[in-house]
Design a protein around this motif. Structure first.
Motif, mmCIF file in Angstrom:
data_model
loop_
_atom_site.group_PDB
_atom_site.id
_atom_site.type_symbol
_atom_site.label_atom_id
_atom_site.label_comp_id
_atom_site.label_asym_id
_atom_site.label_seq_id
_atom_site.Cartn_x
_atom_site.Cartn_y
_atom_site.Cartn_z
ATOM 1 N N HIS A 215 -11.477 -13.561 65.372
ATOM 2 C CA HIS A 215 -9.712 -13.017 65.147
ATOM 3 C C HIS A 215 -9.966 -11.521 64.308
ATOM 4 C CE1 HIS A 215 -5.541 -12.986 64.978
ATOM 5 N NE2 HIS A 215 -5.938 -13.168 63.721
ATOM 6 N N GLY A 216 -8.855 -10.847 65.051
ATOM 7 C CA GLY A 216 -8.248 -9.356 64.263
ATOM 8 C C GLY A 216 -7.560 -8.621 64.499
ATOM 9 N N GLU A 217 -7.163 -8.456 63.475
ATOM 10 C CA GLU A 217 -5.559 -7.402 63.085
ATOM 11 C C GLU A 217 -6.025 -6.429 62.557
ATOM 12 O OE1 GLU A 217 -3.237 -10.239 60.536
ATOM 13 O OE2 GLU A 217 -2.999 -11.720 61.885
ATOM 14 N N LEU A 218 -5.109 -5.527 63.832
ATOM 15 C CA LEU A 218 -4.771 -4.437 62.685
ATOM 16 C C LEU A 218 -3.222 -3.906 62.557
ATOM 17 C CD1 LEU A 218 -6.426 -1.601 62.086
ATOM 18 C CD2 LEU A 218 -6.427 -1.189 64.330
ATOM 19 N N LEU A 219 -3.054 -2.985 61.969
ATOM 20 C CA LEU A 219 -1.331 -2.754 61.458
ATOM 21 C C LEU A 219 -1.739 -1.645 60.590
ATOM 22 C CD1 LEU A 219 2.014 -3.643 61.877
ATOM 23 C CD2 LEU A 219 1.473 -4.626 59.426
ATOM 24 N N TYR A 220 -0.865 -0.379 61.215
ATOM 25 C CA TYR A 220 -0.592 0.430 60.744
ATOM 26 C C TYR A 220 0.708 0.745 60.690
ATOM 27 C CZ TYR A 220 -0.037 5.254 59.536
ATOM 28 O OH TYR A 220 0.715 6.790 58.534
ATOM 29 N N ASN A 221 1.476 1.071 59.290
ATOM 30 C CA ASN A 221 3.040 0.979 58.800
ATOM 31 C C ASN A 221 3.430 2.111 57.945
ATOM 32 O OD1 ASN A 221 6.028 0.889 58.589
ATOM 33 N ND2 ASN A 221 5.477 -1.616 57.852
ATOM 34 N N PHE B 268 7.244 4.997 61.649
ATOM 35 C CA PHE B 268 5.772 4.277 62.878
ATOM 36 C C PHE B 268 5.366 3.245 62.088
ATOM 37 C CE2 PHE B 268 2.092 5.019 64.640
ATOM 38 C CZ PHE B 268 2.353 4.853 66.122
ATOM 39 N N ARG B 269 5.746 2.441 63.071
ATOM 40 C CA ARG B 269 4.778 0.641 63.002
ATOM 41 C C ARG B 269 4.429 0.471 64.600
ATOM 42 N NH1 ARG B 269 5.457 -4.571 62.993
ATOM 43 N NH2 ARG B 269 4.394 -6.067 61.172
ATOM 44 N N ILE B 270 2.224 0.157 64.110
ATOM 45 C CA ILE B 270 2.032 0.047 65.831
ATOM 46 C C ILE B 270 0.814 -0.917 65.085
ATOM 47 C CG2 ILE B 270 0.196 1.803 64.896
ATOM 48 C CD1 ILE B 270 0.310 1.937 68.122
ATOM 49 N N VAL C 160 -0.469 -5.762 71.430
ATOM 50 C CA VAL C 160 0.068 -4.680 70.585
ATOM 51 C C VAL C 160 0.818 -4.673 70.570
ATOM 52 C CG1 VAL C 160 -0.735 -2.880 72.900
ATOM 53 C CG2 VAL C 160 -1.339 -2.413 70.682
ATOM 54 N N PHE C 161 1.945 -3.723 69.612
ATOM 55 C CA PHE C 161 3.212 -4.029 69.480
ATOM 56 C C PHE C 161 3.265 -2.611 68.856
ATOM 57 C CE2 PHE C 161 1.139 -6.631 66.406
ATOM 58 C CZ PHE C 161 1.646 -5.494 64.859
ATOM 59 N N GLY C 162 4.747 -2.164 68.410
ATOM 60 C CA GLY C 162 5.177 -0.782 68.042
ATOM 61 C C GLY C 162 6.537 -0.402 67.714
ATOM 62 N N THR C 163 6.691 0.499 66.766
ATOM 63 C CA THR C 163 8.455 0.797 66.935
ATOM 64 C C THR C 163 8.663 2.377 66.773
ATOM 65 O OG1 THR C 163 8.254 0.084 64.700
ATOM 66 C CG2 THR C 163 9.157 -1.124 66.989
ATOM 67 N N TYR C 164 8.995 2.599 67.374
ATOM 68 C CA TYR C 164 9.222 4.530 66.362
ATOM 69 C C TYR C 164 11.240 4.871 65.642
ATOM 70 C CZ TYR C 164 9.161 9.523 65.422
ATOM 71 O OH TYR C 164 8.760 10.878 65.307
ATOM 72 N N ASN C 165 11.046 5.224 64.893
ATOM 73 C CA ASN C 165 12.288 5.097 64.467
ATOM 74 C C ASN C 165 12.678 6.769 64.071
ATOM 75 O OD1 ASN C 165 15.589 5.600 63.445
ATOM 76 N ND2 ASN C 165 14.575 4.268 61.433
#
Length: 604
Positions: free
Chosen positions: A466-472, A477-479, A506-511
């Protein structure tokens, strides 16, 4: 001589005044004396000489200090120039996507994975109403009515509705609807919190995975009312907790009840208890006891067959109790937990013992505080399995299911958590476990549109990576991504039916300027296996297996945009399955193609 005498008298007077004043006033007086001394000769030169009498007249000089001229302090070169702090502004509510994708595609993973840490909570406006409409005759609505954050209490109501009057197969024969309501309330008293929740739910699906002839027309076209399935849910829970780490005694306890029923004769009543208590022995050590219990009254009816068209109802009780006492030690960079998990489950699906005992050992070491931590452990536990939960994962379940708790253990695991840079998180873990009573979904040989639960009687060896990667980046910006790779070693079953080996998202948001929020979600599941049967001689005959069929890989892309018109009104549009692949998460059940939903949101 008069000048020198007057000066002498002046200096004498100054010395007397200086003794009664501070240094700063004395300096002013000295300056005045110097000026007086400088002006005295000039005065002597301009005035006519007086007649000398040979006697010095007694005189007194009085200096009156009427004001003090203060010079500004010089700027020191080594001091930084201090700028005034910017005025405080009200923080705007950031967009969130708790309902990002439509639930009709049923992409809930079969294996539970870790959850990436949630974003910082944003101030709540308290109330929100959303309405939307889309193709396939889709209607969407949500009402969110909550109190604003405070330190005394919280309460709220969340209502959701999603329905489609058309589906991917024969229009209304693959229709669906989901409705839910969640009510909560909490009181905060010191370090303790006391609360309760109330949940209602109703879902409607159709068994539309029936056979098609070679010319793509149904072999038999059933009526929508004849193939419908309805789930009714009700849950209530009361709880109290105190997790302040500074407290000597911490607790987290709850008691609840859940009810579930389907459109046939199946029902489930579940009384649930949970508690965790911790007591600090010192600043670095603590003892804890975590316990869970569930008491189920289960009622079901087997599917009718040729020999038994009206089967009798089946009633049973299922008991589950489990506790984990442990000793925890935390000092410097080392965290150690030593304990044992003791459990009991009354299920007798296979030859698994009703009782279990597994070690609960975990060792963690912080290489760099708040940056990098590694851990490893040895454990195991019984995992409670209920119809309430199974029907949220697969809504096309058959009658007469033999539901059993999963015994996971012994289990070996190791991993690390890392935050190498600000806003960046990376977690990885490997788990090797021996599971018994691990369920798989397999099409029923009499009615392939429904799924039975099947088990490998010799147990299943599972390896999970299992692996997780998050950049906030703040709130702009969040991916992130999540990945799971699973291998299943089976003894009796030919394949891990409907459990894909790889699951990734994979998921991401951009304001954009606090006016436009863009979001993306993508899924990829590797192919999983179902079973294909030969046509039946009679409607209720047992079919002969043809071959094990691999479903197509799941490739799903979803996009969303929210545009804020005013601080209270915004519009949104969602596009799901934009690659237009009618994949089958469960064999025989293709999902919708491209489906688009648009609407508006009002906050108040």
């Amino acid at each position: 001589m008069p000048f020198f005498i007057e000066t002498s008298l002046l200096m004498k007077r100054l010395s007397i005044l200086t003794s009664h004043t501070g240094p700063r006033s004395a300096a002013g007086l000295v300056l005045a004396a110097v000026l007086a001394g400088g002006l005295a000769p000039a005065a002597a030169q301009t005035q006519p000489p007086k007649k000398r009498t040979g006697q010095i007249e007694e005189a007194e000089i009085e200096i009156v200090k009427e004001r003090v001229n203060l010079l500004p302090e010089a700027t020191r070169n080594y001091e930084k120039i201090k700028l005034p702090a910017p005025p405080k502004v009200e923080r705007k509510v950031a967009y969130t996507f708790p309902d990002f994708r439509l639930p009709a595609n049923r992409l809930a993973p079969s294996v539970k994975v870790l959850t990436i840490r949630a974003e910082e909570p944003t101030p709540l406006t308290g109330n929100l109403v959303k309405l939307g409409i889309g193709n396939y005759g889709t209607f969407y609505g949500r009402g969110y009515f909550h109190s604003t954050r405070n330190t005394d209490h919280a309460y709220g109501l969340d209502i959701k509705h999603i329905s489609s009057i058309q589906g991917p197969v024969d229009g209304k024969n693959s229709r669906m609807s989901e409705n839910s309501a969640h009510l909560m309330g909490e009181l905060y008293r010191g370090t303790g919190a006391f609360g309760a929740t109330l949940d209602f739910g109703r879902e409607r699906y159709n068994f539309y995975g029936y056979e098609k002839a070679a010319n793509a027309s149904p072999v038999t076209t059933p009526e929508s009312a004849d193939i419908k399935q309805i789930f009714s849910r009700f849950a209530v829970k009361a709880y109290a907790h105190n997790r302040d780490p500074e407290q000597v005694l911490t607790y987290d306890a709850g008691i609840g009840y859940r009810y579930w029923a389907d459109n046939f004769a199946a029902s489930e009543n579940d009384v649930r208890l949970n508690a965790k208590v911790g007591y600090a022995l010192s600043e670095s050590s603590r003892i804890t006891v975590a316990a869970d219990a569930s008491f189920i009254s289960d009622k079901d009816q087997a599917a009718p067959t040729t020999g038994n068209p009206n089967p009798a109802s089946l009633t049973r009780t299922r008991t589950f109790v489990q506790a984990t006492p442990a000793y925890e030690f935390l000092k410097n960079n080392i965290a150690v937990t030593v304990g044992a998990t003791l459990g009991y489950s009354s299920d007798t699906t296979t030859n698994v013992s009703k009782t279990s005992a597994y070690p609960a050992i975990r060792l963690g070491y912080t290489i760099e505080p708040e940056k990098f931590m590694v851990y490893a452990g040895l454990g195991g536990a019984i995992q409670r399995v209920t119809r309430y939960d199974l029907s949220t994962e697969n809504p096309w379940l058959n009658r007469g299911l033999n539901v059993a708790d999963t015994h996971r253990g012994p289990t070996i695991y190791a991993g690390f958590t890392s935050t190498p840079a600000r806003g960046l998180e990376f977690n990885a873990r490997a788990t090797f476990a021996r599971d018994r009573n691990l369920y798989f979904y397999l099409n029923n040989p009499i009615d392939p549109t429904r799924f039975d639960l099947v088990y490998d009687r010799q147990g299943t060896t599972v390896l999970n990576l299992h692996g997780e990667l998050l950049y906030n980046a703040a709130e702009k910006f969040r991916i992130g991504t999540r990945m799971d790779y699973n291998t299943y070693t089976l003894k009796n079953l030919p394949a891990p039916f409907h459990r894909p080996e790889f699951q990734g998202s994979v998921f991401g948001t951009y304001n954009v300027f606090d006016k436009l929020m863009l979001g993306v979600e993508g899924y990829f599941y590797s192919a999983s296996y179902g079973i294909s049967y030969r046509p039946a001689a009679t409607p209720s005959a047992v079919r002969t297996a043809d071959f094990y069929r691999a479903t197509d890989p799941v490739i799903d892309l979803n996009l969303r945009a929210d545009y804020r018109i005013t601080p209270k009104i915004s519009i949104f549009v969602m596009g799901n399955n934009l690659v237009n692949r009618q994949y089958q998460r469960f064999y025989g059940y293709p999902v919708k193609g491209i489906n688009v939903l648009g609407g508006a949101t009002y906050t108040f």
